[in-house]
Design an enzyme around this catalytic site. Structure first.
Site, PDB file in Angstrom:
ATOM      1  N   ASP A  73     -29.269  -0.970 -12.799  1.00 47.23           N
ATOM      2  CA  ASP A  73     -29.516   0.450 -12.460  1.00 47.23           C
ATOM      3  C   ASP A  73     -31.047   0.480 -11.720  1.00 47.23           C
ATOM      4  OD1 ASP A  73     -30.652  -0.374 -15.198  1.00 47.23           O
ATOM      5  OD2 ASP A  73     -30.937   1.649 -15.401  1.00 47.23           O
ATOM      6  N   GLU A 144     -31.283   0.306 -18.018  1.00 54.46           N
ATOM      7  CA  GLU A 144     -32.351  -0.204 -18.421  1.00 54.46           C
ATOM      8  C   GLU A 144     -33.546   0.738 -18.088  1.00 54.46           C
ATOM      9  OE1 GLU A 144     -36.582  -1.946 -18.177  1.00 54.46           O
ATOM     10  OE2 GLU A 144     -35.388  -0.914 -16.693  1.00 54.46           O
TER      11      GLU A 144
END
Length: 377
Positions: A73, A144
């Site tokens: 991400d 994350e």
């Protein structure tokens, strides 16, 4: 999105394709699907999927296992018109170097591309009859860049921790191609400033909560962060207001304001000690215990560069180790008893910036160093 054909080519072209697949936190599925599909075509790997986290492992029976990990991400795309660090990516020639601009170029789709390229290298090595000195686990995980409770890596550590057993881990976060040991911890507090609502035409009848935040903001502005040496590395701390919200309309005196505060603390402190320090600062600003709450917290990680596996890694990739100022998942691995370091392509100071970029050479150099460590040559 099909990236399989790019695995055996230039890691810079692979990075471009991965950046082109937008994957802001919560929207990782398309990229996770592409990573899973690419790995399925490689021999010698067992695959496991947990949500949008993909884990690939060699199972050769080697005496040691290392982990290569990276998140899929990114933070949200830039909102400034004309920003180059966005999606789709773009190339520029600057001072004779190929520079790739795009969201995630440094944090950390360049590292993810290197991970995938190395998986292809290892699969080809095994297919040709080669052996491994170390078995390898690749982890590509979701969520994350948001609160710790959503982390895909944390989810796998809770649900199938045996898949993440290892002797040493490398997080391919951007480090300018040098080893960064440990990481700062991070915690976030929300502080609520009360007020009394009133019509703004009769402001004297109310109490402005936004104005009431002035004392707290002044204390934070005056705060002097420390630099703390841990195992020979200097970690810079920071305590800052990062968000403020309040008010309901243009003609109403606000009756509540919330200030979000982020403390980045050195690995000489536990989370509890970090929280206590923030509370001490808030008390100086006249903030009561009832006005504050912890909304997110993650521990720091000590460098651990004296571990034999870390020493061997540093010797293989070269360079002088540095501290990691931001928080990374080396802290999760360290808490699980797996020594871990950060090592990846790109300048960490460019992470999350509106002109996020990485050079093609930095990507190639990182791949070369890790290939040499894993396979020699």
């Amino acid at each position: 999105m099909d990236i399989r054909a790019l695995l055996s080519g230039d890691v810079a072209a692979l990075t471009e394709a991965i950046i082109a697949c937008e994957s802001v936190s919560g929207n990782e599925k398309a990229l996770a699907d592409a990573v899973e599909s690419a790995l399925q075509d490689l021999g010698g790997l067992s695959l496991h999927r947990d949500g949008d986290t993909i884990i690939a492992r060699t199972e050769t029976g080697a005496g040691q296992r290392i982990i290569l990990a990276g998140h899929l991400d990114t933070v949200p795309l830039p909102s400034t018109p004309g920003s180059r660090g966005t999606v789709p990516p773009s190339w520029e020639q600057i001072d004779g170097e190929q520079v790739l601009y795009g969201r995630g170029a440094t944090d950390m789709k360049g590292g993810v591309a290197v991970q995938l390229k190395l998986a292809d290298d290892v699969a080809a090595h095994l297919a040709a009859g080669g052996s491994l000195d170390r078995d390898i686990t690749w982890v590509f995980y979701d969520h994350e860049e948001v609160e710790a409770s959503k982390s895909g890596l944390g989810r796998v550590m809770r649900s199938v921790p045996e898949l993440l057993d290892g002797d040493f881990a490398v997080l391919l976060e951007p480090t300018h191609g040098v080893v960064e040991g440990g990481c700062n911890g991070t915690c976030r507090f929300e502080v609520t400033i009360p007020g009394v609502a009133a019509h703004s035409g009769r402001a004297w009848m109310g109490e402005n909560a936004i104005h009431g935040a002035a004392g707290l903001l002044q204390v934070l502005s005056d705060y002097t962060p420390q630099t703390i040496t841990v195992e020979g590395l200097d970690y810079r701390e920071g305590l800052n207001a990062v968000r403020i919200r309040g008010g309901v309309a243009g003609n109403v005196i606000p009756d509540s304001t919330v200030v979000e505060i982020n403390y980045r603390f050195a690995p000489d402190k536990t989370e509890e000690q970090a929280h206590a320090h923030v509370r001490e600062v808030l008390a100086e600003a006249g903030i009561s215990a009832g006005q504050q709450k912890v909304t997110d917290s993650s521990s720091a990680a000590r460098p651990g560069l004296d571990h034999p596996a870390a020493q061997a890694f540093i010797a293989a990739v070269g360079g002088e180790p540095m501290p990691k100022y931001g928080w990374t998942d080396v802290a999760r691995f360290s808490a699980q008893g797996v020594p871990a370091v950060n090592f990846g392509p790109g300048d960490p100071l460019l992470a999350h910036s509106d002109d996020e970029h990485v050079t093609a050479q930095a990507l190639r150099d990182c791949h070369t160093a890790l290939h040499r460590w894993l396979l020699g040559g």
